[in-house]
Write a protein that holds these residues in place. Sequence first.
Motif, short mmCIF file in Angstrom:
data_model
loop_
_atom_site.label_atom_id
_atom_site.label_comp_id
_atom_site.label_asym_id
_atom_site.label_seq_id
_atom_site.Cartn_x
_atom_site.Cartn_y
_atom_site.Cartn_z
N ALA A 49 0.84 -1.21 0.00
CA ALA A 49 0.00 0.00 0.00
C ALA A 49 0.87 1.25 0.00
O ALA A 49 0.58 2.23 -0.71
N LEU A 50 1.96 1.22 0.77
CA LEU A 50 2.88 2.36 0.77
C LEU A 50 3.53 2.52 -0.60
O LEU A 50 3.70 3.64 -1.09
N GLY A 51 3.87 1.39 -1.22
CA GLY A 51 4.48 1.47 -2.54
C GLY A 51 3.54 2.08 -3.57
O GLY A 51 3.97 2.83 -4.46
N VAL A 52 2.25 1.77 -3.49
CA VAL A 52 1.27 2.36 -4.39
C VAL A 52 1.21 3.87 -4.19
O VAL A 52 1.14 4.65 -5.15
N THR A 53 1.24 4.29 -2.94
CA THR A 53 1.22 5.72 -2.64
C THR A 53 2.45 6.41 -3.22
O THR A 53 2.36 7.49 -3.82
N ILE A 54 3.60 5.80 -3.06
CA ILE A 54 4.84 6.38 -3.59
C ILE A 54 4.77 6.48 -5.11
O ILE A 54 5.12 7.50 -5.70
N GLY A 55 4.31 5.40 -5.75
CA GLY A 55 4.24 5.41 -7.20
C GLY A 55 3.28 6.44 -7.76
O GLY A 55 3.45 6.90 -8.89
N ALA A 56 2.27 6.82 -6.97
CA ALA A 56 1.29 7.81 -7.43
C ALA A 56 1.68 9.23 -7.08
O ALA A 56 0.93 10.16 -7.37
N THR A 57 2.84 9.41 -6.46
CA THR A 57 3.23 10.75 -5.98
C THR A 57 4.59 11.13 -6.55
O THR A 57 5.64 10.75 -6.01
N PRO A 58 4.63 11.87 -7.65
CA PRO A 58 5.92 12.29 -8.23
C PRO A 58 6.78 13.07 -7.25
O PRO A 58 8.01 12.99 -7.30
N ALA A 59 6.16 13.83 -6.34
CA ALA A 59 6.94 14.61 -5.39
C ALA A 59 7.78 13.71 -4.49
O ALA A 59 8.95 14.01 -4.20
N LEU A 60 7.20 12.59 -4.03
CA LEU A 60 7.96 11.66 -3.20
C LEU A 60 9.09 11.02 -3.99
O LEU A 60 10.20 10.83 -3.47
N GLN A 61 8.84 10.69 -5.23
CA GLN A 61 9.88 10.09 -6.05
C GLN A 61 10.99 11.08 -6.35
O GLN A 61 12.16 10.69 -6.48
N LEU A 305 11.93 23.79 -7.99
CA LEU A 305 11.61 22.37 -8.17
C LEU A 305 10.54 21.92 -7.19
O LEU A 305 9.54 21.29 -7.57
N PHE A 306 10.71 22.26 -5.91
CA PHE A 306 9.75 21.83 -4.90
C PHE A 306 8.38 22.46 -5.14
O PHE A 306 7.34 21.80 -4.99
N GLY A 307 8.37 23.73 -5.50
CA GLY A 307 7.10 24.39 -5.75
C GLY A 307 6.37 23.81 -6.94
O GLY A 307 5.14 23.66 -6.93
N ALA A 308 7.13 23.47 -7.99
CA ALA A 308 6.50 22.90 -9.18
C ALA A 308 5.94 21.51 -8.91
O ALA A 308 4.93 21.11 -9.49
N LEU A 309 6.59 20.76 -8.00
CA LEU A 309 6.13 19.40 -7.71
C LEU A 309 4.95 19.38 -6.76
O LEU A 309 4.21 18.39 -6.71
N ALA A 310 4.76 20.43 -5.97
CA ALA A 310 3.74 20.40 -4.92
C ALA A 310 2.35 20.17 -5.50
O ALA A 310 1.54 19.44 -4.93
N HIS A 311 2.06 20.79 -6.63
CA HIS A 311 0.72 20.68 -7.20
C HIS A 311 0.40 19.25 -7.64
O HIS A 311 -0.76 18.86 -7.69
#
Length: 529
Positions: A49-61, A305-311
């Motif tokens: 479940a955590l891996g699915v969340t990571i894969g759906a979140t470009p900011a975390l990657q 970079l961080f600001g662009a990824l937040a959205h």
Amino acid sequence: MNGTLTLVRLALRRDRVLLPVWIVVIAGLVTVSASAIAELYPHAGQRIALGVTIGATPALQALTGPVFDAASVGGLTAWRATTMASALAALMSILVVTRHTRAEEETGRAELLGSCVVGRQAVPAAAVAVAVTANAVITLLITVGLAGQGLPAAGALAFGAAVGGTGWVFTGVALAAAQLTTHARTASALACATLGLAFLLRALGDAAKAEALAWSSPLGWAQRVRAFAGERWWVIALFAVTALALVAAAALLARRRDLGAGLLPPRPGRPDARASLAGPVALAWRLQRGGLLGWAVGFAIAGTLFGALAHSLGDLVADNPHMAALLARMGGTDALTDAFLTAELSVLALVAGGYAVQATLRLRGEESALRAESVLATAVTRRRWSLSHLALALGGSALIMSVGGLSAGLAHGLRIGRPAGQAARMLGAALLQVPATWTLAGIAMLLFGLLPRLTALAWAALVAFALLAQLGELLQLDDAVMNLSPFSHVPQTLGRPVDAGPLLGLLLVTAALLAAGIVAFQRRDLQQE
């Protein structure tokens, strides 16, 4: 190469404290991360479940890289710790190589060694040998530490080799940078800028799923060794070949320059100083303005970079109704975005603490090089001289945090259509982080005044605070331990009322540390390295 082994022993003797600390911290970081993940996510379903969340979140990657095997403890450990451990190994290698090559030439010790039966290549060869050996020890300790927790031995070895291999590459980067400039500080800055660029390329590549971009960075290679997820052993050879090529290129560059000189000659100064250079503050500004500009540019890039990824965090709930319902109770997607931006400001504040320590310890560099003695022989008092550099340390850290906050706010605001409002909001949030960075300047100043030969402990304090910030919650440390870090006393969420009490407390502690350091400096003798 005559005398290489003797110089290796000398380097190990000089680094007998700091080098073991680096090794233990890096290897311990990985081992402790694996233990904490196994405790927090004991079931495969939780890890998936955590891996699915990571894969759906470009900011975390972008921050930590992709996860290749979320079902296993080893796969999650590789996702969580590879980038951090590899970056630390790279930084350790840069500092070790620069200290034992360019710094030796800058201080004149390399020339004294050259008058003995020591070969021209012995000094850089000894530095490379020490750095390579240190990274090999890190590889071994990580392998033993992870395998000792029951993780597959092949994956543990691949993980350790990925971290050590990154250190080998940046050993070559630092050695090449040492051939270009006449100053150790500039050589370290060039190598660290290369490390920052490597992180940026990896982050952009992972966030945008652009494999070609991620493969252009050694930090991206470390992720793509795929420890615990079908190891790619040939990537380890890529580390080794790149490191050998960089070392060979550095050796060729060394033949094209004189001892003590760099391939990029220093720009000649004016025959007469400008009127604006009068006074210790102007001198401190002249000495530190280049470094401050480089830090500001780096923070502008990172903030953007961080600001662009937040959205993009909104993509997390696009196809997950349960997560959407949870976020609705928390305040919606905006709450998740604010939490992400606050976390990234905390990371920038830790990095800004590095600038505060570096700018403060310029006092020690000037003293060791005997330039402080010439300044203090004039009407300039010790208090004025130390305050001039402290002004750059405190004001500079506030400036780069402002740049980072504004950049993040503008990038995020442009994506949601409110650039002015988000810029002002993020600027205010960034400035709230500044008192914690100032506390590090206070620690550095106290060490400079009381224990000038142990000023490296200021960097150790920064590393300790960073580890508490990154791993404290994961390890479920007691609040008393977490509160040892000044960064735990600043607001952690945007959009909530600010309690000024902890911030005022940090300012008082900083003032006390600075005052104690200045008084101690006034009462001791000047010292050389």
